[in-house]
Design an enzyme around this catalytic site. Sequence first.
Site, PDB file in Angstrom:
ATOM      1  N   SER A  65       0.814  -1.219   0.000  1.00  0.00           N
ATOM      2  CA  SER A  65       0.000   0.000   0.000  1.00  0.00           C
ATOM      3  C   SER A  65       0.845   1.265   0.000  1.00  0.00           C
ATOM      4  O   SER A  65       0.356   2.341  -0.350  1.00  0.00           O
ATOM      5  CB  SER A  65      -0.958   0.013   1.196  1.00  0.00           C
ATOM      6  OG  SER A  65      -0.248   0.012   2.416  1.00  0.00           O
ATOM      7  N   GLY A  66       2.112   1.155   0.399  1.00  0.00           N
ATOM      8  CA  GLY A  66       2.994   2.321   0.416  1.00  0.00           C
ATOM      9  C   GLY A  66       3.418   2.756   1.800  1.00  0.00           C
ATOM     10  O   GLY A  66       3.944   3.859   1.979  1.00  0.00           O
ATOM     11  N   LYS A  67       3.218   1.897   2.792  1.00  0.00           N
ATOM     12  CA  LYS A  67       3.550   2.259   4.174  1.00  0.00           C
ATOM     13  C   LYS A  67       5.018   2.630   4.347  1.00  0.00           C
ATOM     14  O   LYS A  67       5.333   3.670   4.917  1.00  0.00           O
ATOM     15  CB  LYS A  67       3.216   1.095   5.131  1.00  0.00           C
ATOM     16  CG  LYS A  67       1.755   0.762   5.235  1.00  0.00           C
ATOM     17  CD  LYS A  67       1.497  -0.406   6.168  1.00  0.00           C
ATOM     18  CE  LYS A  67       2.199  -1.677   5.754  1.00  0.00           C
ATOM     19  NZ  LYS A  67       1.849  -2.213   4.436  1.00  0.00           N
ATOM     20  N   SER A 114      -0.286  -4.827  10.372  1.00  0.00           N
ATOM     21  CA  SER A 114      -1.187  -4.876  11.537  1.00  0.00           C
ATOM     22  C   SER A 114      -2.650  -5.038  11.113  1.00  0.00           C
ATOM     23  O   SER A 114      -3.430  -4.112  11.206  1.00  0.00           O
ATOM     24  CB  SER A 114      -1.001  -3.656  12.444  1.00  0.00           C
ATOM     25  OG  SER A 114      -0.955  -2.447  11.750  1.00  0.00           O
TER      26      SER A 114
END
Length: 185
Positions: A16-18, A86
Site C-alpha cells: 500500500s505504500g507504508k 497490523s
Amino acid sequence: MKNQGFVLWLTGLSGSGKTTLAKGIERELKERGCVVELFDGDAIRTNLSKGLGFSREDRDTNIRRIGFVANLLSRNGVIVIAAIVSPYRATRDELRHANSDFVEVYVNAPLEVCEARDVKGLYAMARAGEIRAFTGIDDPYEEPLNPDIVCYTAEETVEESVAKVISQLQRQEYIAEKPQLEYVI
C-alpha cells in the site's frame, strides 16, 4: 506544543505504500531536528519477532511487541514511526489505548494496486497457494474505523501524502510548523 515523543502507526495492506510514506515522513521530521526511529515490519520480524509465524495469535504478539517498544521510546521523547500491516483492528485499538500519544495513519490502496506494486511476488504466491494466511488474500485486513489520517496512495503522490501527515501532526501539536527563514540583505 506537546514537546514529547509519540507513535505514528501506519497500517495498510502489503504494497500500500507504508514504508515509502514512512521514509518520507522520517526525512521531513529529521530535517526539523526531531529524534525519529522507523520500525519497518520486515526488519522487526527478522529481529524483535524472530520465530513468530503468521497465525492470528503470532501476528497479535508481533504487534504487541512492536507497540510495547514504540511506547517505551515515545515516553522518552522519540517519535516512533511504525510501518506495519497490523491487520486486526482490535490489536491496533489495544495499542491506541495503551499509548495516549498514538496517531493512526491508514495507508489506503486498493488490493489490485497493491498486487501491481508487489515486487516480491508475494500476492502471486498467495494466490497460487504457496503462501497461506496472506493478508488481503486468505486472511482478512480489518480497515480502521476512525483513523487519525487516511492517505490514498493510489491517488496521491508520496509528497502529497507526506504533507497530509505532517500537516495533521502540526494541527494536533505533536510537531511545530517548519520555521520560515528570512534573509536580511
